[in-house]
Scaffold this motif. Structure first.
Motif, short mmCIF file in Angstrom:
data_model
loop_
_atom_site.label_atom_id
_atom_site.label_comp_id
_atom_site.label_asym_id
_atom_site.label_seq_id
_atom_site.Cartn_x
_atom_site.Cartn_y
_atom_site.Cartn_z
N THR A 151 0.86 -1.19 0.00
CA THR A 151 0.00 0.00 0.00
C THR A 151 0.90 1.23 0.00
OG1 THR A 151 -0.13 0.46 2.36
CG2 THR A 151 -1.59 -1.27 1.50
N LEU A 152 0.27 2.37 -0.25
CA LEU A 152 1.05 3.60 -0.34
C LEU A 152 1.80 3.90 0.96
CD1 LEU A 152 1.98 6.13 -1.71
CD2 LEU A 152 -0.29 7.12 -1.38
N SER A 153 1.16 3.66 2.09
CA SER A 153 1.85 3.93 3.36
C SER A 153 3.17 3.17 3.43
CB SER A 153 0.96 3.54 4.54
OG SER A 153 -0.28 4.20 4.46
N ILE A 154 3.15 1.92 2.99
CA ILE A 154 4.37 1.09 3.00
C ILE A 154 5.41 1.67 2.03
CG2 ILE A 154 5.27 -1.23 2.46
CD1 ILE A 154 3.41 -1.39 4.78
N GLY B 295 0.06 20.17 5.17
CA GLY B 295 -1.01 19.70 4.28
C GLY B 295 -0.78 18.26 3.84
N ASN B 296 0.32 17.66 4.29
CA ASN B 296 0.58 16.29 3.87
C ASN B 296 -0.48 15.36 4.47
OD1 ASN B 296 1.76 14.10 2.66
ND2 ASN B 296 3.79 14.44 3.53
N PHE B 297 -0.67 14.24 3.81
CA PHE B 297 -1.64 13.26 4.29
C PHE B 297 -1.09 12.64 5.58
CE2 PHE B 297 -3.84 9.13 4.20
CZ PHE B 297 -5.14 9.55 3.96
N PRO B 298 -1.92 12.54 6.62
CA PRO B 298 -1.40 12.07 7.91
C PRO B 298 -0.63 10.75 7.83
CG PRO B 298 -3.58 12.99 8.20
CD PRO B 298 -3.31 13.01 6.71
N SER B 299 -1.04 9.82 6.99
CA SER B 299 -0.33 8.53 6.98
C SER B 299 1.15 8.72 6.62
CB SER B 299 -0.99 7.55 6.02
OG SER B 299 -0.57 6.23 6.29
N ASP B 300 1.44 9.64 5.71
CA ASP B 300 2.83 9.88 5.33
C ASP B 300 3.61 10.39 6.55
OD1 ASP B 300 1.18 9.78 3.01
OD2 ASP B 300 2.78 10.67 1.82
N ILE B 301 2.98 11.27 7.30
CA ILE B 301 3.62 11.83 8.49
C ILE B 301 3.78 10.75 9.56
CG2 ILE B 301 3.25 13.50 10.38
CD1 ILE B 301 2.19 15.42 8.26
N LEU C 105 7.28 15.40 0.35
CA LEU C 105 6.04 16.16 0.11
C LEU C 105 5.04 15.35 -0.70
CD1 LEU C 105 7.57 19.61 -0.93
CD2 LEU C 105 6.47 19.07 1.26
N THR C 106 3.78 15.64 -0.45
CA THR C 106 2.73 15.17 -1.36
C THR C 106 2.47 16.33 -2.31
OG1 THR C 106 1.82 13.63 0.24
CG2 THR C 106 0.35 14.36 -1.51
N GLN C 107 2.55 16.04 -3.61
CA GLN C 107 2.56 17.14 -4.58
C GLN C 107 1.23 17.91 -4.58
OE1 GLN C 107 3.13 16.09 -8.68
NE2 GLN C 107 3.84 18.15 -9.23
N LEU D 239 2.72 11.04 -5.09
CA LEU D 239 1.91 11.42 -6.25
C LEU D 239 0.47 10.91 -6.12
CD1 LEU D 239 4.49 10.55 -9.07
CD2 LEU D 239 4.20 12.70 -7.82
N ALA D 240 0.01 10.66 -4.88
CA ALA D 240 -1.33 10.08 -4.68
C ALA D 240 -2.41 10.87 -5.43
CB ALA D 240 -1.67 10.01 -3.20
N HIS D 241 -2.29 12.19 -5.43
CA HIS D 241 -3.32 13.02 -6.08
C HIS D 241 -2.79 13.69 -7.34
CE1 HIS D 241 -6.14 12.43 -2.78
NE2 HIS D 241 -5.05 12.42 -2.02
N THR D 242 -1.69 13.17 -7.87
CA THR D 242 -1.13 13.70 -9.11
C THR D 242 -1.16 12.66 -10.21
OG1 THR D 242 0.55 14.60 -7.59
CG2 THR D 242 0.70 15.22 -9.90
C1 LIG Z 1 -4.63 8.22 -0.18
C2 LIG Z 1 -3.31 8.54 0.42
C3 LIG Z 1 -2.63 7.61 1.23
C4 LIG Z 1 -3.26 6.30 1.60
O1 LIG Z 1 -2.32 5.32 1.88
P1 LIG Z 1 -2.72 3.78 1.84
O2 LIG Z 1 -1.58 3.08 2.44
O3 LIG Z 1 -2.94 3.43 0.39
O4 LIG Z 1 -3.99 3.62 2.60
C5 LIG Z 1 -1.36 7.95 1.69
N1 LIG Z 1 -0.80 9.14 1.37
C6 LIG Z 1 -1.44 10.06 0.61
C7 LIG Z 1 -0.78 11.35 0.29
C8 LIG Z 1 -2.72 9.79 0.13
O5 LIG Z 1 -3.36 10.69 -0.59
#
Ligand SMILES: *Cc1c(COP(=O)(O)O)cnc(C)c1O
Length: 397
Positions: A84-87, A111-117, A154-156, A185-188
């Motif tokens: 998954t993206l978090s990994i 503004g980054n997505f919490p999971s990245d942080i 960064l998340t773009q 690049l989740a939203h790019t």
């Molecule tokens: C959607 C999103 C995620 C979600 O991560 P998953 O591991 O796929 O659940 C993580 N980071 C960003 C920036 C996202 O937009």
């Protein structure tokens, strides 16, 4: 050029629904069910374990990675799918930290997505080498790039506001300071063209269930620049990232090139769904997509601002400064979005007050935007959101 009427016809969209949430979970391509059924019955069913070779399952993470690579400007052979993206964020950040061993600062924005942080925090804790995660306002990022910096992460495109970071400029500044970059690049990816190679990005990650339409639970991807890959020591050293998985050695040796960023068994059924989605993406001209996306978002903003003065635009007004989504702030945004969904205009809500609408030209056209504006205007002008049924908060917002 891309024929967007033709691509729209390639999606199953629920009857009467205007789906403005493809930025969060892409809709179902019509070809997906048959492609997944084929993977189940013809591949798994008939080939059983020989499918790993005879159905090409083992090569799909890099084969399909290259098809995504075209959309994001990656060199061939430098994108792989899995997990998954978090990994993937964790893997990329761990490798990036290793490349700058004498520095301790990781810079990101609020503004980054919490999971990245969260992943960064967890990684820093387990490394135990005194790294610091510095979280600054998005507009202050450039000012915090200095000679302390190890990694700019960064998340773009901001998941809440759609604000777009300038990848080329920030990467250049980070490199000049001696740092490396991790771009999410989740939203790019699938929202606009990305030029990883031209920007000299170091690492990039993203998911395939948002704009890329591969379905819930679809795997993420990771890109490592060719100049770095041989120096990356994988933090998640699973057997399929080993140089010779089927030698079953007891010591880990990283695999060749991007293969080392694989971890374990690929999700074959989900990759079949991705294959069907990429059959659509393979024919999309990304410049035409971006132009169409800007037209739709401009039309939506103009329509909403003309009819709903109580909604405040939370996305950048300059289309070049935002991704393919538009957000409006409204104190009762959760209830207002539930009222929209009840009327078959589907967006979503992000706390504390953001109503988020995604515009994917592959299946949204100008007529849909007009209808969505009319529904939203009716809800807002007549306070139709002010109903207890719309204020019951669900687990997923
Ligand atoms: C959607 C999103 C995620 C979600 O991560 P998953 O591991 O796929 O659940 C993580 N980071 C960003 C920036 C996202 O937009």
């Amino acid at each position: 050029m891309t024929d967007f009427a033709a691509t729209k016809d390639m999606f199953h969209l629920p009857e009467g629904m205007i789906y403005l949430d493809g930025n969060s979970l892409g809709p179902l391509p019509k070809a997906t069910a048959a492609r997944v059924a084929r993977a189940v019955t013809d591949e798994w069913g008939e080939k059983v374990i020989t499918g790993w070779n005879r159905a090409g399952w083992m090569a799909q993470p890099t084969d399909y990675g290259d098809r995504i690579g075209r959309l994001i400007g990656a060199e061939a052979g430098h994108v792989v799918l899995g997990d998954t993206l978090s990994i993937k964020v964790y893997q990329a950040l761990a490798a990036a930290i290793d490349l700058v061993p004498d520095r301790r600062v990781i810079l990101t924005d609020s503004g980054n997505f919490p999971s990245d942080i969260y992943m960064a925090e967890g990684l820093i804790k387990s490394l135990g080498r005194g790294h610091e995660l510095r979280v600054v306002a998005p507009e202050d990022v450039a000012n915090h790039i200095n000679d302390d910096l190890a990694v700019l992460m960064l998340t773009q495109v901001d998941y809440r506001t759609g604000r777009l970071h300038d990848m080329a400029a920030l990467t250049e500044k980070a490199h000049a300071a001696g740092a490396v970059t991790v771009w999410d690049l989740a939203h790019t990816a699938g929202a606009m063209a990305v030029d990883l190679q031209g920007c000299r990005a170091d690492f990039a990650v993203g998911c395939t269930y948002k704009y890329l339409d591969a379905g819930p639970g679809a795997p993420a991807f990771i890109y490592v620049a060719p100049r770095h890959i041989d120096n990356c020591q994988p933090a998640l050293s699973g057997w399929l990232g080993h140089e010779a998985p089927f030698a079953f050695d007891l010591d880990y040796r990283p695999g060749t090139g991007i293969e080392r960023m694989r971890v374990g068994t690929p999700p074959v059924l989900q990759l079949a769904a991705l294959d069907a989605a990429l059959d659509i993406w393979d024919r999309v001209d990304m410049d035409a997509l971006r132009a169409a996306s800007i037209t739709l978002t401009e039309q939506f903003i103009a329509g909403v601002e003309a009819t709903c003065p109580m909604l405040a635009l939370a996305s950048p007004r300059d289309p070049q400064a935002r991704g393919s989504q538009v957000s409006f702030a409204f104190e009762q945004g959760y209830a207002a979005m539930q009222a929209c969904i009840a009327r078959n205009v589907v967006g979503d809500f992000r706390a504390p007050d953001i109503m988020r609408f995604g515009f994917c030209p592959l299946f949204i056209d100008a007529g849909d935007v007009d209808k969505a504006v009319a529904v939203l205007a009716d809800i807002m002008q007549n306070n139709l959101w002010d109903d207890p049924v719309y204020k019951q908060v669900s687990r997923v917002t």
